[in-house]
Design a protein around this motif. Structure first.
Motif, PDB file in Angstrom:
ATOM      1  N   ILE A 181      10.035   2.660  -4.026  1.00 20.11           N
ATOM      2  CA  ILE A 181      10.681   3.256  -2.866  1.00 20.11           C
ATOM      3  C   ILE A 181      12.055   2.614  -2.728  1.00 20.11           C
ATOM      4  CG2 ILE A 181       8.507   3.776  -1.684  1.00 20.11           C
ATOM      5  CD1 ILE A 181       8.967   1.326   0.075  1.00 20.11           C
ATOM      6  N   ARG A 196       0.832  -1.208   0.000  1.00 24.77           N
ATOM      7  CA  ARG A 196       0.000   0.000   0.000  1.00 24.77           C
ATOM      8  C   ARG A 196       0.867   1.258   0.000  1.00 24.77           C
ATOM      9  NH1 ARG A 196      -5.149   0.130   1.230  1.00 24.77           N
ATOM     10  NH2 ARG A 196      -5.014  -1.810   2.438  1.00 24.77           N
ATOM     11  N   HIS A 197       1.926   1.236   0.810  1.00 27.75           N
ATOM     12  CA  HIS A 197       2.809   2.405   0.890  1.00 27.75           C
ATOM     13  C   HIS A 197       3.472   2.682  -0.465  1.00 27.75           C
ATOM     14  CE1 HIS A 197       5.597   5.324   2.533  1.00 27.75           C
ATOM     15  NE2 HIS A 197       6.605   4.638   1.988  1.00 27.75           N
ATOM     16  N   ILE A 198       3.946   1.625  -1.127  1.00 28.41           N
ATOM     17  CA  ILE A 198       4.592   1.808  -2.434  1.00 28.41           C
ATOM     18  C   ILE A 198       3.585   2.354  -3.442  1.00 28.41           C
ATOM     19  CG2 ILE A 198       5.713   0.612  -4.363  1.00 28.41           C
ATOM     20  CD1 ILE A 198       6.708  -1.452  -2.293  1.00 28.41           C
ATOM     21  N   THR A 203      14.289  -0.673   2.215  1.00 24.59           N
ATOM     22  CA  THR A 203      13.192  -1.210   3.004  1.00 24.59           C
ATOM     23  C   THR A 203      13.660  -2.418   3.803  1.00 24.59           C
ATOM     24  OG1 THR A 203      12.520  -2.540   1.103  1.00 24.59           O
ATOM     25  CG2 THR A 203      11.420  -0.424   1.397  1.00 24.59           C
ATOM     26  N   GLU A 244       0.836   4.025  -3.010  1.00 23.32           N
ATOM     27  CA  GLU A 244       0.300   5.359  -2.745  1.00 23.32           C
ATOM     28  C   GLU A 244       1.382   6.438  -2.681  1.00 23.32           C
ATOM     29  OE1 GLU A 244      -2.029   5.058   0.791  1.00 23.32           O
ATOM     30  OE2 GLU A 244      -3.613   3.854  -0.179  1.00 23.32           O
ATOM     31  N   HIS A 245       2.611   6.063  -2.295  1.00 20.24           N
ATOM     32  CA  HIS A 245       3.638   7.076  -2.058  1.00 20.24           C
ATOM     33  C   HIS A 245       4.915   6.879  -2.882  1.00 20.24           C
ATOM     34  CE1 HIS A 245       1.229   8.522   1.288  1.00 20.24           C
ATOM     35  NE2 HIS A 245       1.161   7.282   1.744  1.00 20.24           N
TER      36      HIS A 245
END
Length: 299
Positions: free
Chosen positions: A22, A2-4, A25, A6-7
């Motif tokens: 990103i 989700r983080h990747i 990690t 969306e951001h």
């Protein structure tokens, strides 16, 4: 994921597909009590991941042994090369069938170059002779050396298996993504545990990561069994960690699913060496994943 999604930065990549990415990690998994990092929000073909890891340990670089076992995960790269060189618009199924049935065809078109297992168990060396010329020396079996170093010197900080051979990258169908494995012994005596840190320079989170986690966990369990250590922690570290832009359907479906259950992995025997394991030595239980999610592989 989700983080990747969306951001992450939108990037143009080698394949031309494009990613959201990103950088830098980390994930941590406890391998104690037979736990294995096996996703339940989609079906992960753990049997193929185990067969691939065992194939790496043979040092083989041809996809024929994998296809003979029904493992098709490495077909895309030699298939693309064959289509380009021959001009034949052959289907993947027909190409794989020829690899399996025709040993000469497999020798010509099924080899991936000196990938993974070749570097792991037969890293090339060169010797400088009295005549001032270099000749090929004996290959280095990194896996065997790490098993022995874990037994003889568990406190060492050099328990490393490396796949990134700079001199041979241009001969590989795909330079190693899961490139460096470092092992670490924590505790003493009966409480001594084997930890593994896997550094992955490039990670396709939707398709590659689930496979890579299973493979790393299986390798760690085999190493622990061969060295008389308890399974400890698997630490996964990613460099360019990304989702492909054409994986939208998979990503969005997986993000609405809830994980459930705790899969377990049992090793049913400990053979004489780490190179003597068979697929039948591995048993996964308590694994009830949700449905299969498919997406195209970016080649």
């Amino acid at each position: 994921m989700r983080h990747i999604w969306e951001h992450g930065d939108k990037r143009i990549d080698r394949t031309g597909v494009g990613t959201r990415s990103i950088f830098g990690t980390m994930l941590r998994f406890d391998l104690g009590d037979d736990r294995i990092p096996l996703l339940t929000t989609k079906r992960v073909f753990w049997k193929a991941a185990v067969r691939e890891m065992l194939w790496f340990l043979t040092g083989h670089t041809n996809i024929r042994p994998l296809l003979q076992q029904g493992v098709r995960i490495w077909s895309d790269w030699p298939l693309a090369k064959y289509r380009q060189k021959s001009g034949e618009d052959i289907s993947q199924e027909d190409f794989e069938k020829r690899i399996v049935e025709d040993e000469a065809f497999a020798a010509n078109w099924g080899d991936l170059g000196p990938v993974y297992g070749k570097q792991w168990v037969d890293w090339p060396t060169y010797e400088y002779g009295a005549d001032g010329k270099y000749t090929k020396g004996p290959g280095i079996n990194q896996v065997a050396e790490v098993v022995e170093s874990l037994k003889a010197n568990p406190g060492s900080r050099r328990h490393i298996i490396e796949g990134w051979n700079v001199a041979e990258l241009d001969r590989m169908a795909l330079p190693p993504c899961h490139k460096t494995y470092q092992f670490h012994v924590a505790g003493e005596g009966d409480d001594a545990r084997l930890n593994c840190l896997l550094y992955q320079r490039s990670c396709d989170v939707a398709l590659g990561l689930p496979f890579n986690l299973v493979g790393a966990a299986v390798l760690t369990r085999m190493m622990a069994a061969q060295t008389g250590l308890r399974p400890g922690e698997l630490v996964w570290s990613g460099g360019d960690t990304h989702l492909y832009l054409n994986h939208t359907e998979l990503v969005e479906e997986q993000l609405v699913r809830e994980p459930a259950g705790t899969p377990r992995l049992s090793l049913l025997r400990t053979p004489p060496t780490i190179f003597d394991y068979r697929f039948e030595d591995f048993e996964v239980r308590d694994y009830e994943p949700q449905g299969i999610l498919r997406a195209p592989v970016a080649v």
